[in-house]
Design a protein around this motif. Structure first.
Motif, PDB file in Angstrom:
ATOM      1  N   LEU A  93      36.175  35.404  31.755  1.00  0.00           N
ATOM      2  CA  LEU A  93      35.332  36.397  32.420  1.00  0.00           C
ATOM      3  C   LEU A  93      35.475  36.327  33.941  1.00  0.00           C
ATOM      4  N   ARG A  94      35.557  35.117  34.467  1.00  0.00           N
ATOM      5  CA  ARG A  94      35.719  34.987  35.920  1.00  0.00           C
ATOM      6  C   ARG A  94      37.027  35.631  36.370  1.00  0.00           C
ATOM      7  N   LYS A  95      38.080  35.439  35.596  1.00  0.00           N
ATOM      8  CA  LYS A  95      39.349  36.087  35.932  1.00  0.00           C
ATOM      9  C   LYS A  95      39.231  37.604  35.848  1.00  0.00           C
ATOM     10  N   LYS A  96      38.467  38.092  34.865  1.00  0.00           N
ATOM     11  CA  LYS A  96      38.345  39.537  34.686  1.00  0.00           C
ATOM     12  C   LYS A  96      37.648  40.192  35.876  1.00  0.00           C
ATOM     13  N   VAL A  97      36.761  39.456  36.546  1.00  0.00           N
ATOM     14  CA  VAL A  97      36.079  40.036  37.708  1.00  0.00           C
ATOM     15  C   VAL A  97      36.667  39.532  39.029  1.00  0.00           C
ATOM     16  N   GLY A  98      37.808  38.853  38.961  1.00  0.00           N
ATOM     17  CA  GLY A  98      38.513  38.494  40.183  1.00  0.00           C
ATOM     18  C   GLY A  98      37.988  37.276  40.903  1.00  0.00           C
ATOM     19  N   LEU A  99      37.377  36.362  40.184  1.00  0.00           N
ATOM     20  CA  LEU A  99      36.900  35.122  40.797  1.00  0.00           C
ATOM     21  C   LEU A  99      37.840  33.992  40.405  1.00  0.00           C
ATOM     22  N   PHE A 100      38.363  33.289  41.391  1.00  0.00           N
ATOM     23  CA  PHE A 100      39.368  32.270  41.125  1.00  0.00           C
ATOM     24  C   PHE A 100      38.937  30.887  41.584  1.00  0.00           C
ATOM     25  N   THR A 101      37.766  30.807  42.172  1.00  0.00           N
ATOM     26  CA  THR A 101      37.128  29.520  42.443  1.00  0.00           C
ATOM     27  C   THR A 101      35.748  29.572  41.808  1.00  0.00           C
ATOM     28  N   GLY A 102      35.173  28.427  41.550  1.00  0.00           N
ATOM     29  CA  GLY A 102      33.867  28.382  40.912  1.00  0.00           C
ATOM     30  C   GLY A 102      32.754  28.139  41.910  1.00  0.00           C
ATOM     31  N   ARG A 103      31.694  28.929  41.810  1.00  0.00           N
ATOM     32  CA  ARG A 103      30.518  28.732  42.658  1.00  0.00           C
ATOM     33  C   ARG A 103      29.262  28.911  41.817  1.00  0.00           C
ATOM     34  N   GLU A 104      28.225  28.282  42.266  1.00  0.00           N
ATOM     35  CA  GLU A 104      26.941  28.435  41.580  1.00  0.00           C
ATOM     36  C   GLU A 104      26.520  29.908  41.614  1.00  0.00           C
ATOM     37  N   GLY A 105      26.085  30.388  40.476  1.00  0.00           N
ATOM     38  CA  GLY A 105      25.650  31.773  40.379  1.00  0.00           C
ATOM     39  C   GLY A 105      26.703  32.717  39.827  1.00  0.00           C
ATOM     40  N   ASP A 106      27.949  32.234  39.649  1.00  0.00           N
ATOM     41  CA  ASP A 106      29.015  33.111  39.150  1.00  0.00           C
ATOM     42  C   ASP A 106      28.721  33.614  37.740  1.00  0.00           C
ATOM     43  N   ASP A 107      28.322  32.697  36.866  1.00  0.00           N
ATOM     44  CA  ASP A 107      28.079  33.094  35.477  1.00  0.00           C
ATOM     45  C   ASP A 107      26.945  34.119  35.392  1.00  0.00           C
ATOM     46  N   ALA A 108      25.911  33.941  36.202  1.00  0.00           N
ATOM     47  CA  ALA A 108      24.793  34.886  36.199  1.00  0.00           C
ATOM     48  C   ALA A 108      25.242  36.249  36.734  1.00  0.00           C
ATOM     49  N   LEU A 109      26.116  36.243  37.732  1.00  0.00           N
ATOM     50  CA  LEU A 109      26.635  37.495  38.280  1.00  0.00           C
ATOM     51  C   LEU A 109      27.386  38.277  37.205  1.00  0.00           C
ATOM     52  N   ILE A 110      28.216  37.571  36.451  1.00  0.00           N
ATOM     53  CA  ILE A 110      28.998  38.228  35.396  1.00  0.00           C
ATOM     54  C   ILE A 110      28.080  38.717  34.282  1.00  0.00           C
ATOM     55  N   GLN A 111      27.096  37.913  33.924  1.00  0.00           N
ATOM     56  CA  GLN A 111      26.168  38.319  32.875  1.00  0.00           C
ATOM     57  C   GLN A 111      25.397  39.574  33.282  1.00  0.00           C
ATOM     58  N   ASP A 112      25.045  39.668  34.551  1.00  0.00           N
ATOM     59  CA  ASP A 112      24.357  40.876  35.042  1.00  0.00           C
ATOM     60  C   ASP A 112      25.235  42.113  34.872  1.00  0.00           C
ATOM     61  N   LEU A 113      26.535  41.963  35.111  1.00  0.00           N
ATOM     62  CA  LEU A 113      27.442  43.086  34.895  1.00  0.00           C
ATOM     63  C   LEU A 113      27.468  43.491  33.429  1.00  0.00           C
TER      64      LEU A 113
END
Length: 490
Positions: free
Chosen positions: A339-359
């Motif tokens: 999912l992170r790759k699908k939205v163009g995120l290539f480093t990990g940061r706090e809040g990433d999973d929540a951002l994707i879930q919101d989408l």
């Protein structure tokens, strides 16, 4: 020159209880619809010879090639949660095995080649529609990079099969790293044949997990290996919006390949509860249920292997539970990384999973097209005017999320062009949309017209490329084109 198959058969060398020896039933007038020439070459076969009348006769089951040892494999299975102690290949016959150009052992199986001892009053035949569907979808999955059985050829038989009506008959030549299933182990477990379970496990280790041969606890490691492959496979399904439709234990491959494309489908509008299969009335195999069902199926496999773990039942169960416990983390790691790759995120940061879930939640509420939303999001990385928001019934929902997403990707080191290229490499433009597959089937069944089939297969072979000349294949269905139910081929 005669068509030559370099068979090296291992499964038919197992005890007779593993299968029934049965030859395909000859058909009237086989005619080759489609040969997968690159796959033929990969298997060490001559595509020019396979395209002859002799080749068509072999691929339809009318002629059995030299070196073949035709068998129907025995297995049991849970079908929609209900256990059936004997299923088996009721309309498929394994001709034999070949070693491909990469040194991988591959099954060559005819699907729709006539009745076997496991047919349970069925005719053992396949209609043209399901054969084309499996060819299209399995090859599309391969092009998407998802482990899958392959389609070598589709042949019409010159005969009709009777379903709700008379339909053209066909045979699919299916290629798999093996056709061993969770249900294969269940077949022997229900008969309390521990020695057969051990023979089967040893065969699977030698064929699919050779690195485990010298392991201290090879059967424990075998379960762990199947758990890992299935967890990663289901994550890949979800990342492209794929719904298998019949995740019975007899349709769950030990090798970690996607197998048995019946009422399968790809989602258009994102809906975690989406079901297409006409027989899945309770939604057991809905899109979002697939990880849970995969773990349920793996638990059934673990039950079969318990006698190989320990003579102490409690100890064996505890060890199996510990192995099964890894499924959720393996799946979640693979899914979230995808999912992170699908939205163009290539480093990990706090809040990433929540951002994707919101989408995903906004997509579900707004009936946004799953495939196009992510594809257009890649374009949005370089062009603010790209129409990802057009997928939303209320574009403001996307705008709110997009602001947060842009702030997040600004923290990444990649350039906009690099991000778009990376996102396009994981977000396909083209999937086998249901209405397109149905249109292809109708043209073939009603008009004997295979041009639409050929074109769709051509488009789907390059799912990550834009292909402007075929741009219409990326479009979601119009309201009157929506396919709400898909069907098994039996």
């Amino acid at each position: 020159m005669t068509v030559h198959f370099p068979f090296q058969n291992s499964y038919s060398a197992l005890p007779d209880s593993f299968f029934a020896r049965v030859a395909p039933t000859p058909v009237a007038a086989p005619r080759l619809i489609k040969l997968n020439r690159p796959l033929a070459v990969q298997l060490g076969l001559d595509p020019d010879l396979l395209e002859t009348a002799e080749g068509a006769a072999i691929l339809a089951g009318k002629t059995v090639p030299d070196g073949a040892d035709p068998i129907a494999m025995a297995y049991a299975g849970h079908q929609f949660g209900q256990f059936v102690p004997q299923l088996g290949d009721g309309r498929a016959i394994l001709l034999g095995e070949v070693i491909d150009k990469d040194g991988v052992r591959r099954d060559i199986q005819l699907k729709g080649s006539g009745p076997t001892p496991f047919s349970r009053r069925g005719d053992g035949r396949a209609a043209l529609g399901p054969v084309l569907r499996e060819y299209i979808v399995s090859e599309a999955m391969y092009a998407l990079g998802i482990p899958t059985t392959r389609s070598l050829a589709a042949v019409v038989t010159g005969e009709h099969v009777i379903r709700e009506t008379a339909l053209p008959g066909a045979v699919l030549t299916r290629i798999a790293s093996s056709h061993i299933r969770v249900g294969t182990f269940q077949f022997f477990a229900v008969r309390r044949d521990t020695e057969a379970i051990r023979r089967l496990a040893d065969h699977v280790i030698a064929r699919h997990y050779p690195e485990l041969r010298d392991a201290e606890r090879p059967y424990h490691e075998l379960l762990a290996g199947v758990v890992a492959r299935q967890a990663e496979l289901i994550a890949r399904w979800l990342l492209v919006g794929f719904i298998h439709g019949v995740m019975n234990t007899d349709n769950s491959s030990i090798s970690g390949e996607t197998i048995d494309y019946g009422p399968c489908a790809f989602m258009d509008a994102y809906n975690p509860a989406q079901v297409f299969s006409s027989i899945d009335e309770m939604g057991r195999y809905a899109y979002a249920n697939q990880p849970r069902i995969a773990l349920w199926n793996l638990t059934r496999l673990a039950e079969c292997l318990l006698p190989l773990f320990s003579d102490e039942q409690e100890k064996a169960v505890a060890e199996a539970q510990d192995i099964l416990g890894a499924f959720s983390e393996i799946f979640s790691t693979a899914y979230q990384a995808g999912l992170r790759k699908k939205v163009g995120l290539f480093t990990g940061r706090e809040g990433d999973d929540a951002l994707i879930q919101d989408l995903l939640e906004a997509m579900a509420k707004n009936q946004a097209d799953f495939t196009l939303t992510f594809r257009k999001l890649g374009d949005s990385a370089v062009d603010d005017s790209a129409d990802a928001r057009a997928q939303f019934m209320e574009p403001a929902a996307f705008d709110e999320w997009s602001g947060r997403w842009r702030a997040r990707i600004a923290l990444e080191p990649q350039s906009a062009a690099e991000r778009q290229a990376a996102m396009h490499a994981v977000n396909p433009a083209f999937i086998p949309r249901n209405h397109r597959v149905e249109a292809v089937i109708q043209a073939a069944v009603n008009d004997d017209d295979y041009a639409p089939f050929e074109e769709l297969v051509q488009v789907l072979a390059k799912p990550f490329e834009d292909q402007p000349e075929f741009a219409a294949y990326a479009d979601p269905p119009l309201p009157d084109q929506r396919v709400l139910r898909t069907f098994c081929g039996t």
